[in-house]
Design a protein around this motif. Structure first.
Motif, mmCIF file in Angstrom:
data_model
loop_
_atom_site.group_PDB
_atom_site.id
_atom_site.type_symbol
_atom_site.label_atom_id
_atom_site.label_comp_id
_atom_site.label_asym_id
_atom_site.label_seq_id
_atom_site.Cartn_x
_atom_site.Cartn_y
_atom_site.Cartn_z
ATOM 1 N N ARG A 1 27.946 -57.750 13.755
ATOM 2 C CA ARG A 1 28.554 -56.527 13.232
ATOM 3 C C ARG A 1 27.670 -56.012 12.093
ATOM 4 O O ARG A 1 27.280 -56.756 11.219
ATOM 5 C CB ARG A 1 29.970 -56.823 12.747
ATOM 6 N N MET A 2 27.380 -54.713 12.095
ATOM 7 C CA MET A 2 26.403 -54.165 11.159
ATOM 8 C C MET A 2 27.051 -53.370 10.034
ATOM 9 O O MET A 2 28.040 -52.675 10.252
ATOM 10 C CB MET A 2 25.429 -53.247 11.900
ATOM 11 N N ASP A 3 26.424 -53.450 8.856
ATOM 12 C CA ASP A 3 26.817 -52.574 7.755
ATOM 13 C C ASP A 3 25.774 -51.462 7.630
ATOM 14 O O ASP A 3 24.803 -51.393 8.407
ATOM 15 C CB ASP A 3 26.973 -53.364 6.454
ATOM 16 N N ASP A 4 25.963 -50.588 6.655
ATOM 17 C CA ASP A 4 25.076 -49.426 6.516
ATOM 18 C C ASP A 4 23.627 -49.827 6.269
ATOM 19 O O ASP A 4 22.697 -49.189 6.789
ATOM 20 C CB ASP A 4 25.566 -48.527 5.380
ATOM 21 N N GLU A 5 23.415 -50.870 5.472
ATOM 22 C CA GLU A 5 22.043 -51.290 5.178
ATOM 23 C C GLU A 5 21.346 -51.787 6.444
ATOM 24 O O GLU A 5 20.181 -51.461 6.697
ATOM 25 C CB GLU A 5 22.024 -52.387 4.114
ATOM 26 N N ILE A 6 22.053 -52.572 7.226
ATOM 27 C CA ILE A 6 21.467 -53.095 8.466
ATOM 28 C C ILE A 6 21.131 -51.956 9.424
ATOM 29 O O ILE A 6 20.041 -51.917 10.007
ATOM 30 C CB ILE A 6 22.425 -54.106 9.119
ATOM 31 N N ILE A 7 22.047 -51.022 9.590
ATOM 32 C CA ILE A 7 21.809 -49.870 10.463
ATOM 33 C C ILE A 7 20.579 -49.096 10.007
ATOM 34 O O ILE A 7 19.713 -48.719 10.808
ATOM 35 C CB ILE A 7 23.044 -48.966 10.512
ATOM 36 N N SER A 8 20.484 -48.879 8.703
ATOM 37 C CA SER A 8 19.339 -48.141 8.157
ATOM 38 C C SER A 8 18.026 -48.880 8.409
ATOM 39 O O SER A 8 17.014 -48.255 8.756
ATOM 40 C CB SER A 8 19.543 -47.933 6.651
ATOM 41 N N LEU A 9 18.037 -50.206 8.263
ATOM 42 C CA LEU A 9 16.812 -50.977 8.462
ATOM 43 C C LEU A 9 16.368 -50.976 9.923
ATOM 44 O O LEU A 9 15.161 -51.024 10.206
ATOM 45 C CB LEU A 9 17.007 -52.411 7.976
ATOM 46 N N PHE A 10 17.300 -50.933 10.849
ATOM 47 C CA PHE A 10 16.910 -50.820 12.253
ATOM 48 C C PHE A 10 16.139 -49.514 12.477
ATOM 49 O O PHE A 10 15.138 -49.490 13.192
ATOM 50 C CB PHE A 10 18.136 -50.846 13.161
ATOM 51 N N HIS A 11 16.601 -48.458 11.890
ATOM 52 C CA HIS A 11 15.963 -47.151 12.082
ATOM 53 C C HIS A 11 14.653 -47.013 11.319
ATOM 54 O O HIS A 11 13.681 -46.441 11.827
ATOM 55 C CB HIS A 11 16.914 -46.035 11.651
ATOM 56 N N HIS A 12 14.634 -47.506 10.100
ATOM 57 C CA HIS A 12 13.459 -47.334 9.227
ATOM 58 C C HIS A 12 13.164 -48.677 8.569
ATOM 59 O O HIS A 12 13.752 -49.022 7.549
ATOM 60 C CB HIS A 12 13.718 -46.257 8.171
ATOM 61 N N ASN A 13 12.231 -49.401 9.168
ATOM 62 C CA ASN A 13 11.895 -50.726 8.661
ATOM 63 C C ASN A 13 10.428 -50.735 8.228
ATOM 64 O O ASN A 13 9.531 -50.918 9.048
ATOM 65 C CB ASN A 13 12.139 -51.793 9.734
ATOM 66 N N PRO A 14 10.165 -50.542 6.948
ATOM 67 C CA PRO A 14 8.783 -50.371 6.489
ATOM 68 C C PRO A 14 7.900 -51.591 6.693
ATOM 69 O O PRO A 14 6.674 -51.467 6.739
ATOM 70 C CB PRO A 14 8.956 -50.055 5.000
ATOM 71 N N ARG A 15 8.491 -52.794 6.841
ATOM 72 C CA ARG A 15 7.671 -54.001 6.983
ATOM 73 C C ARG A 15 7.479 -54.396 8.456
ATOM 74 O O ARG A 15 6.735 -55.318 8.745
ATOM 75 C CB ARG A 15 8.286 -55.168 6.207
ATOM 76 N N SER A 16 8.153 -53.706 9.359
ATOM 77 C CA SER A 16 7.947 -53.998 10.780
ATOM 78 C C SER A 16 6.622 -53.404 11.231
ATOM 79 O O SER A 16 6.009 -52.602 10.523
ATOM 80 C CB SER A 16 9.099 -53.450 11.620
ATOM 81 N N LEU A 17 6.185 -53.780 12.426
ATOM 82 C CA LEU A 17 4.867 -53.361 12.882
ATOM 83 C C LEU A 17 4.785 -51.863 13.099
ATOM 84 O O LEU A 17 3.767 -51.240 12.803
ATOM 85 C CB LEU A 17 4.508 -54.106 14.182
ATOM 86 N N ARG A 18 5.886 -51.263 13.606
ATOM 87 C CA ARG A 18 5.826 -49.838 13.955
ATOM 88 C C ARG A 18 6.857 -48.990 13.231
ATOM 89 O O ARG A 18 7.138 -47.872 13.620
ATOM 90 C CB ARG A 18 5.962 -49.686 15.476
#
Length: 447
Positions: A268-285
């Motif tokens: 189950r996701m909270d707002d921070e988790i949802i945001s990180l899925f969309h915009h993850n600066p440390r992920s490859l892409r």
């Protein structure tokens, strides 16, 4: 002589008069279309059949009445088991040492190589033309990938992880994991896998169900954020994506912050988790994807414990995490998160040949349309895995990774269970067949 660097020449062919399922989110179907594939194994032409030009010498296949679709992609596989019930049972240091000696000895390595070959054959014959392994006993998937890439063996495209990266006594350790206690050790283990040829990595952010020895272990935080970040940095340096086994908000959040590229199982996701899925600066892409693996979770709570033969500990841990996995899948749809398809093959009741069932579960339990589920298993998965330049859709210049079906999967997902022809990088698998495990199939009809 090969017409493409590193590839043997294939027999060029044309699929004529087919209806083509695009794999887009709308379920677009192109009627009476001809697809021409060259001896490189790549698509040369897609056009209405009345306008198609098939060069002399190309094998012509009449696909009238059939639907041609992109090959399926399974982003979460294990090749060491076939999907029968896994029961860890009681363990001890002595039993673990004996088991490890067997696995790492010549007999065990030969068995694992044979098992991997059989698993890959089942995946391919069921219409899966790209896989990612996420937790291998050794580097048997790497060796098999290299044989397939050099056209020495037939099989799907493989992104091979080697052993997952865990903590001492954590998920997967010691059988299918390298363990570490510090970020420096985690970085070294990532290097070991990469040096052995892995082109995908996996970390265990939390405990899991299958090897938990106590209630509450599944979803409990394991590898720390700093160690996961070290793994991601090492992998991303050479363009390799990282997956994280994570089954709780704490574990998912830490893994995303560390920069993992896909979350396996979810919560189950909270707002921070949802945001990180969309915009993850440390992920490859810059974004992260999700594979909810409902195929691995739902049977453990929907089929009776007596029929499964699993322990009280496994049942209790399943009940603690599966509802979160389901809710995460529903939220992913609602929030536009990049949900792909991975089944966790080899786990209890997750066969190598039933990838299509994950699409069905996304529809029945998470609210996806059949078109959205098929899109997830093709175009979305290709993007999440970073292979969308070569596969995931039927397009000129891409590899001919295709399946020929009796009907449109958007109208009836079950047609995916019995492909009439599978094509992987231009190599055809004529009359594909899989050997179904009747005891598993019977249990899967219970939900």
């Amino acid at each position: 002589m090969s017409s493409a660097v590193g590839r043997k020449a294939r027999e060029p062919f044309a699929l004529e008069h087919a209806d083509v399922a695009s794999g887009d989110e709308k379920g677009t179907l192109w009627p009476d279309t001809t697809i021409v594939v060259g001896d490189s194994g790549r698509i040369e032409q897609i056009s209405p059949s009345l306008q198609a030009y098939v060069p002399e010498g190309y094998h012509r296949i009449n696909a009238t009445g059939k639907v041609v679709a992109p090959g399926l992609i399974n982003a979460h596989t294990h090749l060491f088991a076939d999907g029968k019930v896994l029961e860890a049972g009681e363990s001890s240091p002595r039993k673990e040492r004996a088991a490890l000696a067997l696995i790492r000895g010549p007999i065990g390595k030969a068995y694992l190589a044979a098992r991997a070959k059989a698993s890959v054959k089942a995946l391919l014959n069921s219409g899966v033309t790209t896989i990612r392994t996420l937790g291998d006993a050794g580097y048997e998937a790497v060796a098999l990938r290299d044989k397939i890439d050099s056209d020495e063996a037939m099989g799907p495209r493989i992104l091979a992880s080697g052993p997952m990266l865990s903590i001492p006594g954590g998920h997967g350790d010691p059988y299918i994991a390298l363990s570490s206690s510090t970020p420096e050790e985690a970085r070294l283990n990532a290097r070991i896998n990469l040096e052995h040829g892995a082109n995908a990595l996996k970390v265990a952010a939390t405990g899991g169900v299958t090897d938990a020895k106590e209630v509450g272990v599944a979803g409990s935080p394991q590898m720390d954020e700093e160690s996961m970040a070290a793994v991601c940095e090492e992998a991303h340096e050479v363009g390799v994506i990282v997956a994280a086994h994570a089954q709780s908000p704490e574990g998912v959040r830490a893994a995303l912050r560390a920069g993992v590229d896909t979350i396996e199982h979810g919560c189950r996701m909270d707002d921070e988790i949802i945001s990180l899925f969309h915009h993850n600066p440390r992920s490859l892409r810059g974004f992260s994807g999700l594979n909810s693996t409902l195929s691995a979770g739902l049977p453990l709570i929907e089929v009776s414990q007596e029929e499964l033969g699993i322990s009280d500990i496994a049942r209790a841990n399943s009940e603690q995490v599966v509802e979160g996995m389901l809710e995460g899948a529903r939220q992913a749809l609602k929030e536009g998160i990049s949900e792909g398809v991975g089944t966790d093959t080899g786990m209890t009741l997750v066969t190598q040949y039933n990838t299509w069932r994950e699409l069905d579960l996304l529809v029945r339990f998470a609210g996806y349309t059949p078109a959205q589920a098929f899109h997830a298993a093709t175009q979305v998965n290709a993007r999440n895995l970073g292979v969308d330049d070569v596969t995931g859709s039927i397009a000129i210049g891409k590899d001919a990774d295709m399946i020929v079906l009796d009907g449109d999967p958007v109208k009836d997902l079950s047609v995916l269970a019995d492909p009439k022809l599978v094509i992987a990088r231009g190599w055809p698998v004529w009359r594909p067949k899989v050997k179904r495990i009747e005891s598993v199939e019977e249990l899967l009809t219970r939900f």
